[in-house]
Design an enzyme around this catalytic site. Structure first.
Site, mmCIF file in Angstrom:
data_model
loop_
_atom_site.group_PDB
_atom_site.id
_atom_site.type_symbol
_atom_site.label_atom_id
_atom_site.label_comp_id
_atom_site.label_asym_id
_atom_site.label_seq_id
_atom_site.Cartn_x
_atom_site.Cartn_y
_atom_site.Cartn_z
ATOM 1 C CB SER A 10 -0.898 -0.004 1.237
ATOM 2 O OG SER A 10 -1.467 1.273 1.405
ATOM 3 C CG HIS A 38 -4.140 -1.692 -1.294
ATOM 4 N ND1 HIS A 38 -5.271 -2.435 -1.560
ATOM 5 C CD2 HIS A 38 -4.493 -0.824 -0.316
ATOM 6 C CE1 HIS A 38 -6.255 -2.049 -0.775
ATOM 7 N NE2 HIS A 38 -5.812 -1.062 -0.004
ATOM 8 C CG ASP A 40 -5.231 2.404 1.011
ATOM 9 O OD1 ASP A 40 -6.234 1.655 0.971
ATOM 10 O OD2 ASP A 40 -4.123 2.042 1.452
ATOM 11 C CG HIS A 71 -9.518 0.325 -0.108
ATOM 12 N ND1 HIS A 71 -8.894 0.086 1.101
ATOM 13 C CD2 HIS A 71 -10.833 0.401 0.166
ATOM 14 C CE1 HIS A 71 -9.793 0.028 2.063
ATOM 15 N NE2 HIS A 71 -10.973 0.230 1.524
ATOM 16 N N GLY A 149 -8.710 4.443 7.153
ATOM 17 C CA GLY A 149 -8.335 5.838 7.333
ATOM 18 C C GLY A 149 -6.856 6.090 7.508
ATOM 19 N N GLY A 152 -0.435 1.742 9.442
ATOM 20 C CA GLY A 152 0.335 1.630 10.674
ATOM 21 C C GLY A 152 -0.475 1.345 11.926
ATOM 22 C CG ASP A 178 -6.587 -2.826 3.234
ATOM 23 O OD1 ASP A 178 -5.416 -2.564 3.554
ATOM 24 O OD2 ASP A 178 -7.338 -2.032 2.642
ATOM 25 N N GLY A 180 -3.020 -3.664 9.206
ATOM 26 C CA GLY A 180 -2.461 -4.326 10.381
ATOM 27 C C GLY A 180 -1.792 -5.665 10.110
ATOM 28 N N GLY A 200 1.171 -2.057 4.292
ATOM 29 C CA GLY A 200 1.797 -0.744 4.200
ATOM 30 C C GLY A 200 3.014 -0.684 5.089
HETATM 31 C C1 DX5 Z 1 -6.348 1.641 5.742
HETATM 32 C C2 DX5 Z 1 -5.900 1.227 4.371
HETATM 33 C C3 DX5 Z 1 -4.848 0.179 4.326
HETATM 34 C C4 DX5 Z 1 -3.532 0.600 4.911
HETATM 35 C C5 DX5 Z 1 -2.707 -0.602 5.258
HETATM 36 O O1 DX5 Z 1 -7.430 2.502 5.630
HETATM 37 O O2 DX5 Z 1 -7.014 0.717 3.662
HETATM 38 O O3 DX5 Z 1 -4.656 -0.233 2.984
HETATM 39 O O4 DX5 Z 1 -2.786 1.385 4.037
HETATM 40 O O5 DX5 Z 1 -1.566 -0.173 5.949
HETATM 41 P P1 DX5 Z 1 -0.929 -1.049 7.112
HETATM 42 O O6 DX5 Z 1 -0.482 -2.328 6.484
HETATM 43 O O7 DX5 Z 1 0.208 -0.211 7.609
HETATM 44 O O8 DX5 Z 1 -1.991 -1.265 8.162
HETATM 45 ZN ZN ZN Z 2 -6.719 -0.203 1.693
#
Ligand code: DX5
Ligand code: ZN
Length: 227
Positions: A10, A38, A40, A71, A149, A152, A178, A180, A200
């Protein structure tokens, strides 16, 4: 059960605002074997943060061969999808919670030969997707592991069970998790039937992106601190 597993980095966890740096990041991800990226999209209304819009999706399309997994975290997905189809989305995901006419939107996406995705927030039960799954209207289910939103955040444990529930309702849908995702929970998420692990923070805060991608895929054993 089909066993395809892909890692989808992401880019909101990167300095995506800098186009030159973004292009370099894309090269690194391609070399690391990533086939899906991905993206966002946040409008500062459906979620607090604001990221990018179709203009960046269009730019990225011209820069990479990875499939673009868009997304949409926006207030009015029903009227936004066409822009992202045009910009080059390969998977286009709207949220269950705020899409007014979900079957119509999914049909619209599919009619343009784009994979149609539905995302569910941590508080939304998987069973809500039963009808659209039975009607074969959805190609990808995005099970959110965190409140949408921001990247991390910490994975909300109840989300993992929903993967198995979705798999129970459909054998052919792609399941994406998606938010965590980390090296530790990736193993159980894969076992439960996930096909696409979005990541991400885990990928972009690691010292070695290639190794981290392989570890998330389950292709590399790791020692704590290695990545
Ligand atoms: C959250 C996003 C995710 C996010 C994932 O709203 O949809 O795609 O970027 O990031 P990590 O992997 O750091 O939780
Ligand atoms: Zn996402």
């Amino acid at each position: 059960m089909f066993k395809i597993i892909r890692i989808a980095p992401s880019i909101i966890a990167t300095n995506w605002q800098d186009r030159e740096e973004l292009s370099k990041t894309l090269r690194v991800l391609e070399k690391a074997g990533c086939q899906i990226l991905h993206l966002d999209v946040m409008d500062g209304k459906f979620v607090k943060n604001k990221t990018f819009n179709e203009e960046l999706v269009d730019y990225v399309k011209g820069q990479t061969t990875m499939l673009l997994d868009v997304h949409l975290m926006v207030q009015n997905p029903d009227s936004e999808v066409d822009k992202y189809i045009k910009a080059g989305a390969d998977i286009l995901t709207v949220h269950y919670e705020n899409t007014k006419d979900l079957p119509r939107v999914l049909e619209r996406i599919k009619s343009k030969n784009v994979l149609a995705g539905v995302a569910i927030n941590p508080k939304t039960p998987a069973i809500k997707l039963k009808d659209i799954l039975q009607a074969n209207l959805v190609d990808v289910v995005n099970v959110m592991g965190v409140e949408p939103g921001a990247c991390g955040q910490t994975f909300i444990p109840g989300s993992a069970e929903k993967i198995a529930e979705v798999r129970e309702m459909s054998r052919n849908v792609f399941i994406e998790i998606d938010g965590g995702v980390n090296i530790k929970n990736a193993k159980v998420l894969r076992k439960l039937g996930t096909n696409i692990l979005v990541s991400g923070n885990t990928i972009f805060s690691s010292k070695n992106i290639r190794k981290t991608v392989r570890a998330l895929k389950g292709k590399l054993l790791f020692r704590e601190g290695d990545l």
